[in-house]
Design an enzyme around this catalytic site. Sequence first.
Site, mmCIF file in Angstrom:
data_model
loop_
_atom_site.group_PDB
_atom_site.id
_atom_site.type_symbol
_atom_site.label_atom_id
_atom_site.label_comp_id
_atom_site.label_asym_id
_atom_site.label_seq_id
_atom_site.Cartn_x
_atom_site.Cartn_y
_atom_site.Cartn_z
ATOM 1 N N THR A 147 0.975 -0.982 0.085
ATOM 2 C CA THR A 147 -0.097 0.131 -0.136
ATOM 3 C C THR A 147 0.737 1.050 0.116
ATOM 4 O O THR A 147 1.764 1.447 0.982
ATOM 5 C CB THR A 147 -0.872 -0.044 1.203
ATOM 6 O OG1 THR A 147 -1.832 -1.303 1.151
ATOM 7 C CG2 THR A 147 -1.618 1.184 1.366
ATOM 8 N N GLU A 206 -3.658 -4.791 -2.698
ATOM 9 C CA GLU A 206 -4.257 -5.994 -2.032
ATOM 10 C C GLU A 206 -5.329 -5.529 -1.273
ATOM 11 O O GLU A 206 -5.468 -4.482 -0.697
ATOM 12 C CB GLU A 206 -3.214 -6.618 -1.260
ATOM 13 C CG GLU A 206 -3.409 -8.091 -0.506
ATOM 14 C CD GLU A 206 -3.966 -8.792 -1.392
ATOM 15 O OE1 GLU A 206 -3.379 -9.188 -2.453
ATOM 16 O OE2 GLU A 206 -5.229 -9.459 -1.250
ATOM 17 N N LEU A 266 -7.168 -8.435 0.931
ATOM 18 C CA LEU A 266 -7.183 -9.160 2.087
ATOM 19 C C LEU A 266 -7.144 -8.851 3.205
ATOM 20 O O LEU A 266 -6.522 -7.833 3.462
ATOM 21 C CB LEU A 266 -6.078 -10.577 1.605
ATOM 22 C CG LEU A 266 -4.562 -10.313 1.956
ATOM 23 C CD1 LEU A 266 -4.309 -10.221 3.552
ATOM 24 C CD2 LEU A 266 -3.797 -11.282 1.309
ATOM 25 N N ASN A 294 -9.821 1.292 2.098
ATOM 26 C CA ASN A 294 -9.332 1.338 3.392
ATOM 27 C C ASN A 294 -10.070 2.487 4.309
ATOM 28 O O ASN A 294 -10.419 2.313 5.352
ATOM 29 C CB ASN A 294 -8.078 1.269 3.770
ATOM 30 C CG ASN A 294 -7.488 -0.081 3.610
ATOM 31 O OD1 ASN A 294 -8.358 -1.122 3.247
ATOM 32 N ND2 ASN A 294 -6.335 -0.682 3.948
ATOM 33 N N ALA A 335 -19.983 -0.932 16.042
ATOM 34 C CA ALA A 335 -19.204 0.138 17.016
ATOM 35 C C ALA A 335 -18.491 -0.521 17.998
ATOM 36 O O ALA A 335 -18.962 -1.756 18.360
ATOM 37 C CB ALA A 335 -20.332 0.920 17.504
ATOM 38 N N GLY A 336 -17.564 -0.072 18.726
ATOM 39 C CA GLY A 336 -16.770 -0.764 19.824
ATOM 40 C C GLY A 336 -15.719 0.153 19.999
ATOM 41 O O GLY A 336 -15.574 1.571 19.979
ATOM 42 N N CYS A 357 -3.024 -1.862 9.138
ATOM 43 C CA CYS A 357 -3.362 -1.035 8.030
ATOM 44 C C CYS A 357 -4.378 0.209 8.247
ATOM 45 O O CYS A 357 -3.930 1.314 7.736
ATOM 46 C CB CYS A 357 -4.204 -1.997 7.265
ATOM 47 S SG CYS A 357 -3.520 -3.676 6.774
ATOM 48 N N LYS A 413 -8.189 -7.982 16.134
ATOM 49 C CA LYS A 413 -9.246 -8.430 15.928
ATOM 50 C C LYS A 413 -9.232 -9.823 15.887
ATOM 51 O O LYS A 413 -8.040 -10.423 16.178
ATOM 52 C CB LYS A 413 -9.783 -7.885 14.461
ATOM 53 C CG LYS A 413 -8.799 -8.700 13.283
ATOM 54 C CD LYS A 413 -9.358 -8.169 11.889
ATOM 55 C CE LYS A 413 -8.617 -9.022 10.794
ATOM 56 N NZ LYS A 413 -9.107 -8.885 9.538
HETATM 57 C C1 UGA Z 1 -8.156 -4.167 6.210
HETATM 58 C C2 UGA Z 1 -9.119 -4.099 5.198
HETATM 59 O O1 UGA Z 1 -10.369 -4.958 5.607
HETATM 60 C C3 UGA Z 1 -8.790 -5.020 3.915
HETATM 61 O O2 UGA Z 1 -9.522 -4.935 2.716
HETATM 62 C C4 UGA Z 1 -7.226 -4.586 3.377
HETATM 63 O O3 UGA Z 1 -6.619 -5.478 2.429
HETATM 64 C C5 UGA Z 1 -6.337 -4.471 4.641
HETATM 65 O O4 UGA Z 1 -6.805 -3.694 5.807
HETATM 66 C C6 UGA Z 1 -4.845 -4.120 4.161
HETATM 67 O O5 UGA Z 1 -4.964 -2.808 3.922
HETATM 68 O O6 UGA Z 1 -3.931 -4.724 4.284
HETATM 69 P P1 UGA Z 1 -7.380 -5.999 8.280
HETATM 70 O O7 UGA Z 1 -6.692 -4.692 8.795
HETATM 71 O O8 UGA Z 1 -6.900 -7.205 8.215
HETATM 72 O O9 UGA Z 1 -7.951 -5.411 6.766
HETATM 73 O O10 UGA Z 1 -8.738 -6.001 9.226
HETATM 74 P P2 UGA Z 1 -10.204 -5.668 9.021
HETATM 75 O O11 UGA Z 1 -11.023 -6.780 9.029
HETATM 76 O O12 UGA Z 1 -10.521 -4.741 7.842
HETATM 77 O O13 UGA Z 1 -10.550 -4.841 10.546
HETATM 78 C C7 UGA Z 1 -9.616 -3.562 10.908
HETATM 79 C C8 UGA Z 1 -9.932 -3.140 12.205
HETATM 80 O O14 UGA Z 1 -11.283 -2.586 12.160
HETATM 81 C C9 UGA Z 1 -10.036 -3.865 13.288
HETATM 82 O O15 UGA Z 1 -9.447 -3.736 14.591
HETATM 83 C C10 UGA Z 1 -11.611 -4.507 13.643
HETATM 84 O O16 UGA Z 1 -11.672 -4.938 15.062
HETATM 85 C C11 UGA Z 1 -12.182 -3.027 13.298
HETATM 86 N N1 UGA Z 1 -13.494 -3.066 12.948
HETATM 87 C C12 UGA Z 1 -13.958 -3.611 11.867
HETATM 88 C C13 UGA Z 1 -14.473 -2.591 13.718
HETATM 89 O O17 UGA Z 1 -13.977 -1.852 14.675
HETATM 90 N N2 UGA Z 1 -15.928 -2.464 13.468
HETATM 91 C C14 UGA Z 1 -16.205 -3.047 12.222
HETATM 92 O O18 UGA Z 1 -17.335 -3.058 11.991
HETATM 93 C C15 UGA Z 1 -15.285 -3.575 11.424
#
Ligand code: UGA
Length: 446
Positions: free
Chosen positions: A120, A144, A146, A223, A267-268, A275, A335
């Site tokens: 990125t 990417e 993922l 993102n 929310a949380g 990322c 997460k």
């Molecule tokens: C994120 C993006 O979702 C991917 O598409 C991207 O490829 C990646 O960054 C990257 O740039 O490499 P990631 O950081 O693995 O992926 O995790 P997420 O599932 O997106 O969660 C990110 C954070 O948001 C976590 O701390 C999660 O707990 C939080 N989150 C997620 C919330 O607080 N609320 C939500 O509704 C969803």
Amino acid sequence: MIISVIGSGYVGVTTAAIAAIAGYKVHLIDINPKRIDVLKSGKSFFYEEGINPLIKKAVDDGNLIPSTDYDGVKESSVIFSCVGTPDNPDGSSNLSYVFSSAETASKLMQDDAVYVQKSTVPVGTGKEASKLLKHPENYTSNPEFLREGTAVGDTLYFDRIVVGGPSEKARKAVINVYKDIEKNRDDIAKLAELDDRWKENAPVGQYIEANLESAELIKVTANAFLALKISFANNIAKLADASGANVVDVMDAVGADRRIGRAFFNAGRGYGGGCFPKDVSGLISSATHYGVEMPIMTAATDINASMPGYIAEKAQNALGSFEGKKIAVLGLAFKAGTSDARRSPGVNLANILDKRGASVCAYDPQANEEASEDLRKTVKPCSSVDEAITGVDAVLITTEWPEFRELKWKDISKKMAGSLIVDAQNVLNPLDIESAGLQYIGVGRG
Ligand code: UGA
């Protein structure tokens, strides 16, 4: 066909292992010998569902070749750069690995080999980095998407593959790698022992071609928008707390509008990880570079930063004071589904409570070790839920691990000294908590 993947983080390892299983000979290059040694032994150095069986088979078959040198680049027709882009103290992206690996590879690449930037990077990076190649038109941007925790499934069953760059031939060479993966994806998913739901719910993956700048900006914009959705939900959660509404009901109903969608509206305690925090600050910083302001993303960052303190405040109001109180923090990974504790809100919360005088014990099913560096020395690490919750006045759930959702609260209430349960990710059923004689506090749940 032979490819190289430079950088053995989540993206590099997943891409390399999957391409190797799809039939490519893959050189996986990283300057860190410890990582390479673990990969050579047929496994990953991080926890990620489904990745180990793929690495094992690919290494055993001789198709995945982990190495600390760049020699494999010489015989590769496509070279994927998946190196880290950490942030500088001022929030901008540190691109030293992006440029140094492009420089090293450029000296070894065949004339018609394609260089693919998966890391990125801020918009405009490719224009500069491509100048390092003998044939700059062979530089492409292939961001990417993922997620950690679902890296294998996301790579196999993708929504879209974005490839940007000036040469159609180069873009097609990259797309062909993904088409080969797509052809083999159900077999690869089986080997990775993925849940059948991945296959059943597979989207029709799109291949999107664009110019270099657009491809780069697509990634950070995606993102940033997801981060924005989370901060928006958290801002509404504060209003819900103040007014007696329930943010879960609100976001369920708002997200039911197909124009909006429910995803990333939980929310949380806010977002963390390697990322979102970095990509949002990188976007603000690169916009500033072009003379553009991004107040919307500054607001998202501020709301996100406020959430751990906001939750600590709620816990403090319920307990009276933290002085002399024992608190269990369950969840140190940023997460569920990963051992990654970078910028983890759970770690942050544990440290805030500790700083404010509570005696904190912390536990995570996968991230205890990775979190230990960032936890204050006075936070006590625990090796089980039981050890963490015994004798405590309050329990905070800070990561949505399935095993925390399934806790037997009646049993837990007997082991706790107090009765406060703070659900910092809104993953519990308040009625279960209350019927166990405990007090429930969520985020924005009225
Ligand atoms: C994120 C993006 O979702 C991917 O598409 C991207 O490829 C990646 O960054 C990257 O740039 O490499 P990631 O950081 O693995 O992926 O995790 P997420 O599932 O997106 O969660 C990110 C954070 O948001 C976590 O701390 C999660 O707990 C939080 N989150 C997620 C919330 O607080 N609320 C939500 O509704 C969803």
